[in-house]
Design a protein around this motif. Structure first.
Motif, PDB file in Angstrom:
ATOM      1  N   SER A  45       8.655  -9.298   5.526  1.00  0.00           N
ATOM      2  CA  SER A  45      10.054  -8.938   5.776  1.00  0.00           C
ATOM      3  C   SER A  45      11.024  -9.738   4.933  1.00  0.00           C
ATOM      4  N   ALA A  46      10.523 -10.683   4.125  1.00  0.00           N
ATOM      5  CA  ALA A  46      11.415 -11.658   3.516  1.00  0.00           C
ATOM      6  C   ALA A  46      11.171 -11.817   2.025  1.00  0.00           C
ATOM      7  N   ASP A 127       7.912  -0.992  -6.481  1.00  0.00           N
ATOM      8  CA  ASP A 127       7.011  -1.275  -7.604  1.00  0.00           C
ATOM      9  C   ASP A 127       6.173  -2.538  -7.392  1.00  0.00           C
ATOM     10  N   SER A 128       6.463  -3.291  -6.349  1.00  0.00           N
ATOM     11  CA  SER A 128       5.732  -4.531  -6.076  1.00  0.00           C
ATOM     12  C   SER A 128       4.551  -4.243  -5.139  1.00  0.00           C
ATOM     13  N   LYS A 129       3.871  -5.301  -4.751  1.00  0.00           N
ATOM     14  CA  LYS A 129       2.755  -5.135  -3.807  1.00  0.00           C
ATOM     15  C   LYS A 129       3.244  -4.741  -2.413  1.00  0.00           C
ATOM     16  N   PHE A 130       4.584  -4.756  -2.201  1.00  0.00           N
ATOM     17  CA  PHE A 130       5.171  -4.389  -0.918  1.00  0.00           C
ATOM     18  C   PHE A 130       5.677  -2.939  -0.910  1.00  0.00           C
ATOM     19  N   GLY A 131       5.226  -2.133  -1.849  1.00  0.00           N
ATOM     20  CA  GLY A 131       5.698  -0.765  -2.021  1.00  0.00           C
ATOM     21  C   GLY A 131       5.452   0.137  -0.827  1.00  0.00           C
ATOM     22  N   SER A 133       4.081   3.047  -0.505  1.00  0.00           N
ATOM     23  CA  SER A 133       2.744   3.639  -0.343  1.00  0.00           C
ATOM     24  C   SER A 133       1.667   2.579  -0.129  1.00  0.00           C
ATOM     25  N   LYS A 134       1.932   1.334  -0.563  1.00  0.00           N
ATOM     26  CA  LYS A 134       0.944   0.261  -0.438  1.00  0.00           C
ATOM     27  C   LYS A 134       1.043  -0.454   0.909  1.00  0.00           C
ATOM     28  N   TRP A 135       2.275  -0.673   1.361  1.00  0.00           N
ATOM     29  CA  TRP A 135       2.504  -1.454   2.578  1.00  0.00           C
ATOM     30  C   TRP A 135       3.784  -0.954   3.225  1.00  0.00           C
ATOM     31  N   PRO A 136       3.746   0.209   3.892  1.00  0.00           N
ATOM     32  CA  PRO A 136       4.962   0.858   4.405  1.00  0.00           C
ATOM     33  C   PRO A 136       5.839  -0.021   5.293  1.00  0.00           C
ATOM     34  N   GLU A 140       9.755  -1.031   4.471  1.00  0.00           N
ATOM     35  CA  GLU A 140      10.850  -0.729   5.399  1.00  0.00           C
ATOM     36  C   GLU A 140      11.640  -1.994   5.743  1.00  0.00           C
ATOM     37  N   LEU A 141      10.934  -3.085   6.041  1.00  0.00           N
ATOM     38  CA  LEU A 141      11.612  -4.330   6.414  1.00  0.00           C
ATOM     39  C   LEU A 141      12.394  -4.929   5.249  1.00  0.00           C
ATOM     40  N   LEU A 142      11.812  -4.903   4.057  1.00  0.00           N
ATOM     41  CA  LEU A 142      12.470  -5.518   2.905  1.00  0.00           C
ATOM     42  C   LEU A 142      13.664  -4.721   2.392  1.00  0.00           C
ATOM     43  N   THR A 143      13.718  -3.441   2.699  1.00  0.00           N
ATOM     44  CA  THR A 143      14.798  -2.606   2.169  1.00  0.00           C
ATOM     45  C   THR A 143      15.873  -2.277   3.199  1.00  0.00           C
ATOM     46  N   THR A 144      15.776  -2.867   4.380  1.00  0.00           N
ATOM     47  CA  THR A 144      16.772  -2.663   5.430  1.00  0.00           C
ATOM     48  C   THR A 144      17.621  -3.921   5.562  1.00  0.00           C
TER      49      THR A 144
END
Length: 169
Positions: A45-46, A127-131, A133-136, A140-144
């Motif tokens: 989330s961070a 585009d990162s490992k938190f994408g 499709s890779k880690w929904p 969601e947490l990083l973009t809110t």
């Protein structure tokens, strides 16, 4: 929890050490099939200010364009100039977060800045490992937009912190 702040501290790692500073971290749980809650690690989330022995830890050679080296926004933006001191020596951090605008400083020099929660940020996270499709859930947490905790990472390596100061803006 913080949303607008300045964080300053000093750190050093042991030879080959790896750690990080998380900011805007959330404690998040997901419900398992049996109905119980499973807490997620805060790093999903961070944003992470990477702390690393660049010369001896293999992560320094991974990622893209040095985006896993010390003071980088982990796996997203490389810190330039790369001015970290070698393992065993004290480094200074300053992180400024104000209205979604973030700046990382290392040893007195501005090394990167970016803006969160806009289209460019969402693409960078995707585009990162938190994408998405890779880690929904991470995406969601990083973009809110949210406030959150400051966390110091235990990656299993010896790391020291001192002179930790947080100023709310």
């Amino acid at each position: 929890q913080f949303q607008n702040f300045v964080l300053e501290l000093e750190w050093k790692v042991s030879k080959g050490g790896n750690s990080g500073i998380f900011y805007l971290a959330k404690e998040t749980a997901v419900r398992k099939e049996d109905g119980s809650l499973k807490y997620q690690p805060i790093y999903i989330s961070a944003p992470e200010y990477q702390l690393l022995d660049n010369a001896n830890h293999p992560d320094a050679k991974l990622g893209v364009d040095g985006n896993r080296k010390s003071s980088s926004l982990y796996d997203m933006i490389p810190a330039k100039p790369q001015n970290s001191k070698p393992w065993g020596e004290w480094n200074k951090v300053k992180i400024v977060v104000k209205d979604g605008k973030v700046t990382h400083y290392q040893n007195g020099k501005k090394v990167l800045s970016y803006e969160m929660w806009n289209a460019k940020w969402r693409k960078m996270v995707d585009d990162s490992k938190f994408g998405s499709s890779k880690w929904p859930i991470a995406y969601e947490l990083l973009t809110t937009k949210h406030d959150g905790y400051i966390g110091l990472q235990d990656h299993g390596d010896v790391v020291w912190y001192k002179n930790i100061k947080v100023k709310e803006l």
